[in-house]
Enzyme design. Structure first.
Site, PDB file in Angstrom:
ATOM      1  N   ARG A  91      63.364   2.554 100.924  1.00  0.00           N
ATOM      2  CA  ARG A  91      62.268   2.151 101.824  1.00  0.00           C
ATOM      3  C   ARG A  91      61.187   1.380 101.099  1.00  0.00           C
ATOM      4  O   ARG A  91      60.112   1.164 101.649  1.00  0.00           O
ATOM      5  CB  ARG A  91      61.669   3.371 102.497  1.00  0.00           C
ATOM      6  CG  ARG A  91      61.174   4.415 101.503  1.00  0.00           C
ATOM      7  CD  ARG A  91      60.425   5.456 102.224  1.00  0.00           C
ATOM      8  NE  ARG A  91      60.127   6.583 101.360  1.00  0.00           N
ATOM      9  CZ  ARG A  91      59.234   7.492 101.657  1.00  0.00           C
ATOM     10  NH1 ARG A  91      58.554   7.410 102.775  1.00  0.00           N
ATOM     11  NH2 ARG A  91      59.020   8.497 100.850  1.00  0.00           N
ATOM     12  N   ASP A 104      65.295  10.178  89.115  1.00  0.00           N
ATOM     13  CA  ASP A 104      64.986   8.891  89.763  1.00  0.00           C
ATOM     14  C   ASP A 104      63.483   8.738  89.975  1.00  0.00           C
ATOM     15  O   ASP A 104      63.020   7.650  90.309  1.00  0.00           O
ATOM     16  CB  ASP A 104      65.721   8.760  91.102  1.00  0.00           C
ATOM     17  CG  ASP A 104      65.547   9.978  91.995  1.00  0.00           C
ATOM     18  OD1 ASP A 104      65.996  11.067  91.587  1.00  0.00           O
ATOM     19  OD2 ASP A 104      64.956   9.863  93.068  1.00  0.00           O
ATOM     20  N   ASN A 105      62.726   9.806  89.788  1.00  0.00           N
ATOM     21  CA  ASN A 105      61.274   9.719  89.915  1.00  0.00           C
ATOM     22  C   ASN A 105      60.594   9.733  88.550  1.00  0.00           C
ATOM     23  O   ASN A 105      59.411  10.058  88.452  1.00  0.00           O
ATOM     24  CB  ASN A 105      60.744  10.875  90.780  1.00  0.00           C
ATOM     25  CG  ASN A 105      61.157  10.726  92.243  1.00  0.00           C
ATOM     26  OD1 ASN A 105      61.431   9.619  92.694  1.00  0.00           O
ATOM     27  ND2 ASN A 105      61.215  11.819  92.965  1.00  0.00           N
TER      28      ASN A 105
HETATM   29  P1  AMP Z   1      61.827  10.322  97.022  1.00  0.00           P
HETATM   30  O1  AMP Z   1      62.146  11.791  97.010  1.00  0.00           O
HETATM   31  O2  AMP Z   1      60.724   9.946  97.956  1.00  0.00           O
HETATM   32  O3  AMP Z   1      61.574   9.809  95.648  1.00  0.00           O
HETATM   33  O4  AMP Z   1      63.116   9.582  97.602  1.00  0.00           O
HETATM   34  C1  AMP Z   1      64.427   9.840  97.197  1.00  0.00           C
HETATM   35  C2  AMP Z   1      65.352   8.791  97.757  1.00  0.00           C
HETATM   36  O5  AMP Z   1      65.363   8.801  99.174  1.00  0.00           O
HETATM   37  C3  AMP Z   1      65.021   7.364  97.354  1.00  0.00           C
HETATM   38  O6  AMP Z   1      66.225   6.666  97.184  1.00  0.00           O
HETATM   39  C4  AMP Z   1      64.247   6.852  98.546  1.00  0.00           C
HETATM   40  O7  AMP Z   1      64.293   5.463  98.645  1.00  0.00           O
HETATM   41  C5  AMP Z   1      64.991   7.518  99.693  1.00  0.00           C
HETATM   42  N1  AMP Z   1      64.144   7.685 100.880  1.00  0.00           N
HETATM   43  C6  AMP Z   1      63.113   8.558 101.040  1.00  0.00           C
HETATM   44  N2  AMP Z   1      62.582   8.445 102.267  1.00  0.00           N
HETATM   45  C7  AMP Z   1      63.283   7.484 102.907  1.00  0.00           C
HETATM   46  C8  AMP Z   1      63.222   6.894 104.217  1.00  0.00           C
HETATM   47  N3  AMP Z   1      62.330   7.285 105.123  1.00  0.00           N
HETATM   48  N4  AMP Z   1      64.109   5.915 104.508  1.00  0.00           N
HETATM   49  C9  AMP Z   1      65.017   5.514 103.618  1.00  0.00           C
HETATM   50  N5  AMP Z   1      65.124   6.024 102.382  1.00  0.00           N
HETATM   51  C10 AMP Z   1      64.272   7.001 102.027  1.00  0.00           C
HETATM   52 MG    MG Z   2      61.633   8.469  94.514  1.00  0.00          MG
END
Ligand code: AMP
Ligand code: MG
Length: 484
Positions: free
Chosen positions: A91, A250-251
């Site tokens: 996103r 990944d973070n």
């Molecule tokens: P995060 O935990 O926010 O770091 O996200 C983990 C993964 O999920 C990453 O690949 C993000 O791009 C994906 N992601 C999180 N929220 C969304 C969303 N609303 N739509 C698409 N991908 C998402």
């Molecule tokens: Mg992330």
């Protein structure tokens, strides 16, 4: 007047295996929620009547800036210990790398910019609540001197977005010297595209580690740098009481930037077991576990670098992590206490304090500001009222006062030094929550007020006393989860 940027998109020039080239999906009926003038300076931007319409169109994804080359980057990651071989920007869309007047290069990324090849089941959107949380915390971390991605602005919209409840879509414009993650390397390792690993490593080194760019052992040196910056970042998190909440690989930024603010929290009543992420039932990312998770993530990265660096060298660098973390941590704690503690005895003395703060449920950040007020000669300071274990507190305090006395520091000097490193204002969850609730009603003033306060967290501001207060009852047990 349309706003222009000078782009030089080195990431977009990498091989096509690195990304999906995709343009943002613009938000409907966008409006500006908050503008961070200090971050805007990094791009030489000014918000005024002339620039506002163009900035709104560009940063809501409705218009593409000339020279941009938008893309979603691919990466993998260990999420809660499990390998996910392909994640990627689901996103977030990188518009490009802006070169400012000083010649600095900043990734300009829109978070919440719509679906990409990596969205899996997600809608590609971010909600107003989560953009406010990231916006405020990244600037708070910057104010605290902790390396982080920056937040330029929040754009709101009337677009309905479904989470646990219906919310509205928003976009965060994020700035960083790089968005490369540990997981970027893991992706090519697990995809068995090992020929891409040196391409990625050389990209990172050319951009950020010029000092060893020409050296034959540059990949080993890069890893050693990452160990160092990660150890330092973790020490800063622990010293300031920051819990990230989703320390998946990944973070984790390759530059040791705090990145991807989700269900983070600052420890209030001190508790090593503090879990800020409601979804993290097992407490994998509990506050005191973070330094160990940092090492786990470095192990994930080391593994992905095996085709580039021999195992012994990687292992030796990993072995240096703990001592580096510990050294940085007690150095910082010494700064907080106004007296050095980075020796065996001093470390034990600091640990005793943390134990006391925990057992007595003392507000972590507040404590250090109050300790700064205690004179070396004061045998019954008022802060004793924070402790039910009076004997324990006075035992510690006597040792503290003796240590201070031995250094020859005056009360005034110590107070001034402590107040330069101990924040008066931290982003307590209830403060963020209040700003979010007002913003959801269309009143963005609290977001702006917190932004201003947190950008200079050490400076006492008359009229802002209530912002130093521990959470009221309703704000003590807010449940923050990953869904954002
Ligand atoms: P995060 O935990 O926010 O770091 O996200 C983990 C993964 O999920 C990453 O690949 C993000 O791009 C994906 N992601 C999180 N929220 C969304 C969303 N609303 N739509 C698409 N991908 C998402
Ligand atoms: Mg992330």
């Amino acid at each position: 007047m349309s706003v222009t940027f000078k782009f030089d998109n080195s990431y977009a020039r990498l091989p096509e295996e690195f990304f999906h080239k995709v343009a943002p999906t613009g938000l409907s009926n966008p409006h500006l929620v908050s503008w961070n003038a200090s971050a805007a300076q990094l791009l030489d931007l000014e918000l005024d009547e002339q620039s506002a319409p163009s900035l709104l169109a560009l940063l809501s994804g409705n218009e593409l800036p000339a020279g941009s080359d938008p893309l979603a980057a691919v990466y993998a990651g260990h999420q809660f210990g499990q390998l996910v071989p392909r994640l990627g920007d689901g996103r977030a869309i990188l518009l490009g790398e802006v070169v400012n007047r000083k010649g600095e290069r900043w990734d300009l990324q829109l978070k919440g910019a719509g679906q990409t090849r990596y969205s899996r089941f997600g809608d590609g959107r971010a909600v107003l609540r989560s953009t406010i949380r990231e916006y405020l915390c990244s600037e708070a971390m910057h104010g605290l001197g902790i390396a982080t991605t920056r937040a330029l602005c929040i754009i709101g919209s009337d677009e309905p977005v479904a989470r646990e409840r219906m919310e509205t879509g928003a976009m965060l414009a994020r700035l960083a010297p790089s968005h490369v993650r540990f997981g970027s390397f893991e992706y090519f390792y697990y995809a068995r595209q090992h020929d891409m690993l040196p391409v990625l490593a050389d990209h990172v080194i050319d951009r950020h580690f010029k000092e060893f760019a020409r050296q034959p052992d540059r990949y080993a040196q890069m890893f050693d740098q990452v160990v160092e910056t990660t150890a330092r970042m973790l020490a800063q998190w622990q010293a300031v009481g920051f819990a990230h909440g989703v320390m998946n690989s990944d973070n984790m930024s390759i530059l040791g930037l705090t990145i991807d603010y989700g269900p983070y929290g600052f420890v209030e009543e001190f508790d090593p077991g503090y879990i800020c992420n409601h979804t993290d039932e097992a407490g994998r990312y509990a506050f005191a576990r973070q330094p160990g998770v940092g090492l786990f993530n470095l192990n994930c990265l080391a593994n992905a670098l095996l085709p580039l660096v021999d195992a012994e060298t990687l292992k030796a660098a990993l072995m240096r992590y703990e001592a580096r973390f510990t050294g940085h941590f007690y150095e910082l704690m010494g700064d907080k206490l106004g007296v050095p503690v980075n020796d065996d005895e001093g470390r034990a003395f600091t640990d005793r304090l943390l134990e006391l703060l925990y057992k007595n449920r003392v507000d972590y950040s507040g404590f250090f500001r109050e300790l700064a007020e205690v004179a070396i000669a004061d045998k019954t300071p008022v802060i004793d009222n924070l402790f039910t274990d009076q004997a324990g507190f006075y035992h510690w305090l006597r040792d503290y006062q003796n240590r201070c006395e031995a250094t020859g520091v005056t009360d005034a000097e110590r107070k001034a030094a402590m107040n330069r490193v101990n924040p008066r204002y931290i982003l307590r969850n209830y403060l963020a929550q209040t700003a979010i609730e007002k913003a959801e009603q269309g009143d963005f003033s609290e977001v702006d007020r917190l932004l201003e306060l947190l950008a200079a967290p050490y400076t006492e501001r008359p009229g802002f006393e209530e912002y130093t207060q521990p959470a009221p009852e309703w704000g003590k047990h807010l449940e923050i989860s990953c869904s954002s």
